[in-house]
Design an enzyme around this catalytic site. Sequence first.
Site, mmCIF file in Angstrom:
data_model
loop_
_atom_site.group_PDB
_atom_site.id
_atom_site.type_symbol
_atom_site.label_atom_id
_atom_site.label_comp_id
_atom_site.label_asym_id
_atom_site.label_seq_id
_atom_site.Cartn_x
_atom_site.Cartn_y
_atom_site.Cartn_z
ATOM 1 N N LYS A 181 0.828 -1.218 0.000
ATOM 2 C CA LYS A 181 0.000 0.000 0.000
ATOM 3 C C LYS A 181 0.860 1.265 0.000
ATOM 4 C CE LYS A 181 -2.038 -1.492 3.702
ATOM 5 N NZ LYS A 181 -1.436 -2.847 3.680
ATOM 6 N N SER A 228 -19.091 -6.497 43.307
ATOM 7 C CA SER A 228 -19.070 -5.446 42.271
ATOM 8 C C SER A 228 -17.631 -5.080 41.908
ATOM 9 C CB SER A 228 -19.860 -4.208 42.718
ATOM 10 O OG SER A 228 -19.529 -3.788 44.016
ATOM 11 N N GLY A 279 -15.675 -12.629 51.218
ATOM 12 C CA GLY A 279 -15.110 -12.902 52.533
ATOM 13 C C GLY A 279 -14.560 -11.688 53.236
#
Length: 633
Positions: free
Chosen positions: A45, A548, A477
């Site tokens: 290219k 979370s 935990g």
Amino acid sequence: MARFKKNTRPEVLTHTTTTVAQWLEQQESQDLLRFITCGSVDDGKSTLIGRLLWESQQIFDDQLNVLQTDSKHHGTQGSDIDFALLVDGLTAEREQGITIDVAYRFFSTPRRRFIVADTPGHEQYTRNMITGASTADVAVLLVNARQGVVTQTRRHAYLASLVGVRHIILAINKMDLVAYDAQVFDTVRSAFHTLAESLAFESITAIPLSALKGDNITTRSAQTPWYLGPTLIACLETIDAHPAAESRTVFPVQWVNRPNSDFRGFSGTLASGQLAIGDEVRVTASGQTAKITRMVTADGDLGTANAGDAITVVLDREVDASRGDVLACVDQPLEMTDQFEADLVWMTDEPGLTGRTYEIKLANQWAGSSITNLKYCINVNTQAQESCRELKLNDIAVANLALSKPLVFDTYGQSRTLGGFILVDKYTHATVAAGMIRHNLRRAQNVHRQALSICRQDRERLNGHQGKVIWFTGLSGSGKSTIANALEKELHAQGKRTYILDGDNVRQGLNKDLGFTDADRVENIRRVAEVAKLMMDAGLIVMTAFISPFRAEREMARELIGEINFIEVFVDTPLDVCEQRDPKGLYKKARNGKLPNMTGINSPYEVPVSPQFKVDGTNKELNKVISNLLDAI
């Protein structure tokens, strides 16, 4: 008057009798074509563009001297000139012999002006190819004659079609390495036509080339007497690739121009259509209308503005408009939506997950957004639709998106300005995806918020306290549920109305369909945040005890619930302490390879940056912890 420097190559037309002003005037009167070169790595290219610049007489003596020196230094073409060095400007590109960034070059012939974007061939730089293709009229897709159609050829063809390129010049390059064999050319051409049958190309022109040797670039090659089609430059000069001009007026406001108290205008670039003095326009979001009294530019006022003109519009009355608003003619109204289906091209290593929030930029409009449904991914080799749960780098997918507020839109086929968008990571500000809107979702018009007689303030008044969400986060935990339970007992004793949303409990009901992959964790937290918001609206103090693990989802919850109502509590307990406790035996399973997605072991936990409250999870004085939390609440 300055004059162009004479080029000593005999075939080059000199400009010694043409002034700069005359040359610029001639250039402005010519048609402009934007095209890209794309294809797999090492298909030539950059060499092709360098050869085009050479053949179109755009290289002067000083550039030629530097090019010859650089070619000898890098030695990629032996004693010959390496034309790729004209385009590959980055040090890393020259060292590796590849294109990394998009390189734009400008050149002209007596018939046309050109802007060419040389795009990378490596799969990891596909995002740069999208950048170059998004404004192109034509794609020159290179194929190595020795290798034929490969995966990246298919990917770039699909992407070119996706972003609206309708004309392909199939440059079958390196024909010199296959002895200019006509059968090889026909085989590659047939293979590409087969893959392009389902793509939206209007024309495909195959040309046998040797970018290095110059065959069929500007003049027909004696090496390919069997080829009767145009040369590359002739094809570029004559191809009719400009899309039909859009008649609707679309004027995205870039900024409100207020240099003094006597002047207020709206600045931007007219994306499509036409504006004239006296036209009545509407601010799409607010519906307000006004007439144009002036259109100011850097070169003076205009009576009529056309697509592409950068203008400042002055109206005959004050209207509520700001950056991001879109002006349109009153008789050509634009639509708004907060949900649509779109094609997505994923551009980052960070996976794209359903439910995760991103910023969307559509024209000059910004809003929050999330992927609500990944419908399928596209296999670029077979163009088959395949199911997917998340998006990986360079994936192409069809998905539904939901926005935090309605935006002015159109389908990408009708308007690149109002149909093309990007998704941006909220924290790194990196562009993670490019998208093209397929169509609006009817649910956006069919679902309306119902006004209720009793509101949150009424419920809080009855309860005697404000609703809040206390969001506990930390490793498994760490003590989240224990602390949340103790806090609820104390609040209940004080007569407060409360509820705990505990991770394990919620997964036994509302979220029992979700696993523990990253995508499922994101959806788990999204649902919990929505439920917590509803409970808060009922006037309750809601405590959520979830790992979370991802910062993005915790911030999503904060934004959904509202900064003033959201208290993030980080229960900071070292991993080794959590493993010693291991109340559910999960860490032991993870260490034995029986639990593949255990947070802290083989799935990441992103520590909160600035939680409102931080609890030492090893502190055994629970009463003191609760007392401090009550003070914070």
